[in-house]
Design a protein around this motif. Structure first.
Motif, PDB file in Angstrom:
ATOM      1  N   ALA A  75     -31.638   8.464  27.710  1.00 18.14           N
ATOM      2  CA  ALA A  75     -30.091   8.108  27.575  1.00 18.14           C
ATOM      3  C   ALA A  75     -29.807   7.776  26.147  1.00 18.14           C
ATOM      4  CB  ALA A  75     -30.029   6.556  28.510  1.00 18.14           C
ATOM      5  N   GLY A  76     -30.805   7.433  25.346  1.00 19.19           N
ATOM      6  CA  GLY A  76     -30.420   7.150  23.927  1.00 19.19           C
ATOM      7  C   GLY A  76     -30.352   8.430  23.333  1.00 19.19           C
ATOM      8  N   LEU A  77     -30.915   9.590  23.831  1.00 15.09           N
ATOM      9  CA  LEU A  77     -30.950  10.860  23.285  1.00 15.09           C
ATOM     10  C   LEU A  77     -29.379  11.378  23.534  1.00 15.09           C
ATOM     11  CD1 LEU A  77     -33.765  13.367  23.343  1.00 15.09           C
ATOM     12  CD2 LEU A  77     -31.407  14.262  23.463  1.00 15.09           C
ATOM     13  N   MET A  78     -29.139  11.261  24.544  1.00 18.23           N
ATOM     14  CA  MET A  78     -27.850  12.028  25.075  1.00 18.23           C
ATOM     15  C   MET A  78     -26.588  11.164  24.368  1.00 18.23           C
ATOM     16  SD  MET A  78     -27.932  12.710  29.276  1.00 18.23           S
ATOM     17  CE  MET A  78     -28.498  11.102  29.708  1.00 18.23           C
ATOM     18  N   ALA A  79     -26.822   9.960  24.185  1.00 17.25           N
ATOM     19  CA  ALA A  79     -25.927   9.041  23.382  1.00 17.25           C
ATOM     20  C   ALA A  79     -25.799   9.609  22.139  1.00 17.25           C
ATOM     21  CB  ALA A  79     -26.071   7.674  23.398  1.00 17.25           C
ATOM     22  N   ALA A  80     -27.012   9.837  21.347  1.00 12.57           N
ATOM     23  CA  ALA A  80     -27.027  10.264  20.184  1.00 12.57           C
ATOM     24  C   ALA A  80     -26.437  11.668  19.794  1.00 12.57           C
ATOM     25  CB  ALA A  80     -28.665  10.320  19.531  1.00 12.57           C
ATOM     26  N   VAL A  81     -26.518  12.620  20.795  1.00 15.43           N
ATOM     27  CA  VAL A  81     -26.090  13.761  20.684  1.00 15.43           C
ATOM     28  C   VAL A  81     -24.386  13.575  20.793  1.00 15.43           C
ATOM     29  CG1 VAL A  81     -25.789  16.037  22.225  1.00 15.43           C
ATOM     30  CG2 VAL A  81     -28.107  15.116  21.831  1.00 15.43           C
ATOM     31  N   GLY A  82     -24.133  12.928  21.680  1.00 13.63           N
ATOM     32  CA  GLY A  82     -22.596  12.890  21.607  1.00 13.63           C
ATOM     33  C   GLY A  82     -22.105  12.110  20.542  1.00 13.63           C
ATOM     34  N   LEU A  83     -22.728  11.145  19.871  1.00 12.81           N
ATOM     35  CA  LEU A  83     -21.974  10.724  18.738  1.00 12.81           C
ATOM     36  C   LEU A  83     -22.291  11.584  17.381  1.00 12.81           C
ATOM     37  CD1 LEU A  83     -23.875   6.976  18.963  1.00 12.81           C
ATOM     38  CD2 LEU A  83     -21.334   7.804  19.057  1.00 12.81           C
ATOM     39  N   GLY A  84     -23.191  12.660  17.439  1.00 10.23           N
ATOM     40  CA  GLY A  84     -23.282  13.566  16.468  1.00 10.23           C
ATOM     41  C   GLY A  84     -22.184  14.625  16.533  1.00 10.23           C
ATOM     42  N   PHE A  85     -21.598  15.067  17.789  1.00 10.65           N
ATOM     43  CA  PHE A  85     -20.887  16.080  17.885  1.00 10.65           C
ATOM     44  C   PHE A  85     -19.306  15.475  17.839  1.00 10.65           C
ATOM     45  CE2 PHE A  85     -24.403  18.658  18.983  1.00 10.65           C
ATOM     46  CZ  PHE A  85     -24.021  20.026  18.703  1.00 10.65           C
ATOM     47  N   ARG A  86     -19.344  14.214  18.039  1.00 14.17           N
ATOM     48  CA  ARG A  86     -17.809  13.838  18.489  1.00 14.17           C
ATOM     49  C   ARG A  86     -16.923  13.973  17.180  1.00 14.17           C
ATOM     50  NH1 ARG A  86     -16.177   7.942  21.062  1.00 14.17           N
ATOM     51  NH2 ARG A  86     -13.830   8.162  20.986  1.00 14.17           N
ATOM     52  N   PRO A  87     -17.407  13.468  16.075  1.00 10.67           N
ATOM     53  CA  PRO A  87     -16.588  13.385  14.795  1.00 10.67           C
ATOM     54  C   PRO A  87     -16.391  14.880  14.417  1.00 10.67           C
ATOM     55  CG  PRO A  87     -18.656  12.603  14.300  1.00 10.67           C
ATOM     56  CD  PRO A  87     -18.633  12.580  15.953  1.00 10.67           C
ATOM     57  N   ARG A  88     -17.388  15.710  14.614  1.00 15.13           N
ATOM     58  CA  ARG A  88     -17.248  17.052  14.215  1.00 15.13           C
ATOM     59  C   ARG A  88     -16.153  17.750  14.996  1.00 15.13           C
ATOM     60  NH1 ARG A  88     -20.177  14.728  11.337  1.00 15.13           N
ATOM     61  NH2 ARG A  88     -17.789  14.511  10.568  1.00 15.13           N
ATOM     62  N   ILE A  89     -16.275  17.613  16.461  1.00 19.52           N
ATOM     63  CA  ILE A  89     -15.164  18.177  17.278  1.00 19.52           C
ATOM     64  C   ILE A  89     -13.688  17.568  16.690  1.00 19.52           C
ATOM     65  CG2 ILE A  89     -14.246  18.219  19.661  1.00 19.52           C
ATOM     66  CD1 ILE A  89     -17.251  18.465  20.520  1.00 19.52           C
ATOM     67  N   GLY A  90     -13.631  16.366  16.492  1.00 15.02           N
ATOM     68  CA  GLY A  90     -12.399  15.443  16.317  1.00 15.02           C
ATOM     69  C   GLY A  90     -11.722  15.920  14.931  1.00 15.02           C
ATOM     70  N   GLU A  91     -12.323  16.586  14.006  1.00 19.09           N
ATOM     71  CA  GLU A  91     -12.031  17.313  12.917  1.00 19.09           C
ATOM     72  C   GLU A  91     -11.047  18.459  13.239  1.00 19.09           C
ATOM     73  OE1 GLU A  91     -15.259  18.356  10.660  1.00 19.09           O
ATOM     74  OE2 GLU A  91     -15.863  16.121   9.899  1.00 19.09           O
ATOM     75  N   ARG A 146     -10.950  33.180  22.548  1.00 18.96           N
ATOM     76  CA  ARG A 146     -11.729  33.501  21.451  1.00 18.96           C
ATOM     77  C   ARG A 146     -12.799  32.000  21.608  1.00 18.96           C
ATOM     78  NH1 ARG A 146      -8.389  34.141  16.132  1.00 18.96           N
ATOM     79  NH2 ARG A 146      -7.064  32.445  17.556  1.00 18.96           N
ATOM     80  N   LEU A 147     -14.020  32.115  21.206  1.00 19.86           N
ATOM     81  CA  LEU A 147     -14.872  31.029  20.978  1.00 19.86           C
ATOM     82  C   LEU A 147     -14.624  30.254  19.736  1.00 19.86           C
ATOM     83  CD1 LEU A 147     -17.143  29.599  22.387  1.00 19.86           C
ATOM     84  CD2 LEU A 147     -18.773  30.677  21.409  1.00 19.86           C
ATOM     85  N   SER A 148     -13.722  29.285  19.881  1.00 19.89           N
ATOM     86  CA  SER A 148     -13.344  28.584  18.694  1.00 19.89           C
ATOM     87  C   SER A 148     -14.596  27.579  18.444  1.00 19.89           C
ATOM     88  CB  SER A 148     -12.009  27.816  18.926  1.00 19.89           C
ATOM     89  OG  SER A 148     -12.323  26.821  19.998  1.00 19.89           O
ATOM     90  N   THR A 149     -14.227  27.063  17.109  1.00 17.60           N
ATOM     91  CA  THR A 149     -15.604  26.220  16.781  1.00 17.60           C
ATOM     92  C   THR A 149     -15.582  24.975  17.514  1.00 17.60           C
ATOM     93  OG1 THR A 149     -15.333  26.960  14.403  1.00 17.60           O
ATOM     94  CG2 THR A 149     -16.251  24.888  14.676  1.00 17.60           C
ATOM     95  N   PRO A 150     -14.452  24.194  17.896  1.00 17.68           N
ATOM     96  CA  PRO A 150     -14.505  23.151  18.753  1.00 17.68           C
ATOM     97  C   PRO A 150     -15.105  23.523  20.129  1.00 17.68           C
ATOM     98  CG  PRO A 150     -12.374  22.977  17.889  1.00 17.68           C
ATOM     99  CD  PRO A 150     -13.065  24.449  17.403  1.00 17.68           C
ATOM    100  N   ARG A 151     -14.871  24.379  20.644  1.00 18.74           N
ATOM    101  CA  ARG A 151     -15.301  24.992  22.167  1.00 18.74           C
ATOM    102  C   ARG A 151     -16.870  25.273  21.800  1.00 18.74           C
ATOM    103  NH1 ARG A 151     -12.381  29.528  25.154  1.00 18.74           N
ATOM    104  NH2 ARG A 151     -10.685  27.547  25.233  1.00 18.74           N
ATOM    105  N   LEU A 152     -17.376  25.874  20.615  1.00 17.39           N
ATOM    106  CA  LEU A 152     -18.746  26.162  20.483  1.00 17.39           C
ATOM    107  C   LEU A 152     -19.503  24.587  20.364  1.00 17.39           C
ATOM    108  CD1 LEU A 152     -21.028  28.009  19.811  1.00 17.39           C
ATOM    109  CD2 LEU A 152     -20.237  27.958  17.309  1.00 17.39           C
ATOM    110  N   TYR A 153     -18.819  23.596  19.695  1.00 13.42           N
ATOM    111  CA  TYR A 153     -19.506  22.570  19.688  1.00 13.42           C
ATOM    112  C   TYR A 153     -19.726  21.816  20.852  1.00 13.42           C
ATOM    113  CZ  TYR A 153     -19.015  22.418  14.490  1.00 13.42           C
ATOM    114  OH  TYR A 153     -19.008  22.875  13.122  1.00 13.42           O
TER     115      TYR A 153
END
Length: 441
Positions: free
Chosen positions: A423-439, A25-32
């Protein structure tokens, strides 16, 4: 079994499909994770496309200012030196008091400049240009040999001198100069082609930039729907970086394009018009002298003179290369072209006096008028015309070179900026998704 004793099959409940395992199944963390990786890949693609486009544009602009423009100038020098040598040789042949040292030195200087320009042009030419340059290299010694034979016969008083000079000029105008003109046309097309390529729209960069912007918008909608949070600071920052990169690109590329004029009325187009005007003037001067050298048999040279003057200055004051150049010229160049136009009109007037004397049977007076000294004499008028055209052409070449440098300067820092923004854009994407995946851990 029912009441009557008949066996009735028991109705079975529909079979339930087994639930797919959690890994299928495509779980939410995997989708993120998939969305985040997709955005990072898009950011890399957009950054790589932008950097590649900028490097190509900078390389083209550098090539225009450091290679193509100098090659075009060398091709102009080759043609002009050859045409001037031909005109000078014909004028010198008419000198009643013997060939002047000034004309002889000018003729030899023209040949030296043509030889130097030919050597440089052969080094930088493509295949089609090399073939034309080889024609010049092979036929130029033949031309100079015919001129020297004509000079020797003239000094000895042998009438055949004029025939040798006409043969030499025919070789120059029918074989050597067309080959040199072809080289100039080819090098000029290459120059204009690189200018237009450097001024083109960055389609690939725009495609990836818009795709990335759309991806970021879709990712924020996805996160807002699943996390019940309206904004994701990381993706908002990434969107801001994308907007900044696109805005910077629009401003920088717009400034670069604004400084690099192409098409009709551009400095490169003006250079072509002025180079052709100089060609027409020099060939007209040679044919004017050859008409007198022929001593009554120069009707064909006179016809060519008239056609070249019409090409240069138009008919009845309308049209011609000088009118075209004047219509396209900037304020700083108009003075040279207006002077050339005035001198061309004066030249035509003096030429009519020469023709009137020659057609009336007074060849000596016609020659005196064609070779006289003084500010109002025909040679001085032509010299001022030639000088004005040369000054206008030099200014046009300098403007082509200056515009390429200015256009390249508008892109300064953009490549490094795109690398940092990516480089800044990629870092911002990582910072945006990391806490949501951690939930979901």
């Amino acid at each position: 079994m029912d009441q009557s004793g008949v066996c009735v099959p028991t109705q079975l409940a529909p079979a339930r499909r087994p639930a797919p395992p959690e890994s299928d199944r495509l779980s939410t963390p995997r989708l993120y994770w998939l969305v985040a990786v997709g955005l990072v890949v898009l950011a890399l693609a957009a950054g790589a496309a932008a950097v590649a486009d900028l490097r190509q544009r900078s390389a083209l602009l550098t090539d225009v200012s450091e290679v193509k423009a100098p090659i075009s100038v060398d091709a102009q020098t080759l043609y002009r030196s050859l045409a001037d040598a031909d005109a000078t040789a014909a004028t010198a042949f008419l000198s009643t008091g013997g060939e002047s040292s000034g004309l002889r030195i000018r003729y030899l200087d023209d040949l030296a400049q043509a030889s130097a320009a030919l050597t440089i042009a052969l080094r930088d030419a493509d295949d089609s240009e090399t073939a034309r340059l080889q024609v010049v290299a092979e036929q130029l010694p033949v031309y100079t040999g015919l001129v020297e034979t004509a000079r020797s016969n003239q000094r000895l008083g042998v009438p055949l001198g004029g025939a040798y000079l006409r043969e030499a000029s025919g070789l120059m105008q029918q074989t050597i100069l067309p080959a040199a003109a072809g080289v100039f046309d080819s090098t000029h097309r290459r120059l204009v082609g690189e200018q237009e390529e450097a001024d083109g729209f960055p389609w690939l960069t725009a495609f990836f930039g818009l795709l990335l912007a759309g991806g970021l918008l879709g990712a924020q909608v996805l996160l807002a729907g699943r996390s019940r949070r309206t904004f994701n600071l990381g993706l908002v920052a990434a969107s801001g970086i994308t907007a900044l990169a696109l805005l910077w690109s629009v401003v920088a590329l717009g400034a670069s394009a604004g400084r690099l004029e192409t098409g009709r009325g551009s400095p490169a187009e003006q250079v072509s018009v002025l180079a052709n005007a100089g060609r027409a003037a020099l060939q007209a001067r040679a044919n004017e002298s050859l008409t007198l050298v022929a001593r009554g048999g120069g009707a064909a040279f006179e016809t060519q003179f008239t056609a070249q003057m019409d090409e240069l200055a138009g008919v009845d004051g309308r049209g011609g290369l000088l009118a075209t150049a004047l219509a396209q010229a900037g304020a700083g160049d108009r003075v040279f072209i207006e002077q050339a136009r005035a001198e061309a009109d004066e030249w035509r007037t003096l030429h009519q006096e020469v023709r009137a004397a020659d057609n009336g049977g007074d060849w000596n007076t016609a020659v005196e008028l064609a070779t006289a000294t003084g500010d109002k004499a025909l040679p001085a008028v032509f010299a001022r015309l030639d000088e004005a055209l040369t000054s206008a052409l030099t200014a046009g070449n300098e403007q082509v070179d200056r515009q390429a440098g200015d256009a390249e300067g508008a892109l300064t820092g953009l490549t490094a900026g795109f690398v940092l923004l990516t480089a800044g854009l990629m870092a911002a994407v990582g910072l945006g998704f990391r806490p949501r995946i951690g939930e979901y851990r």
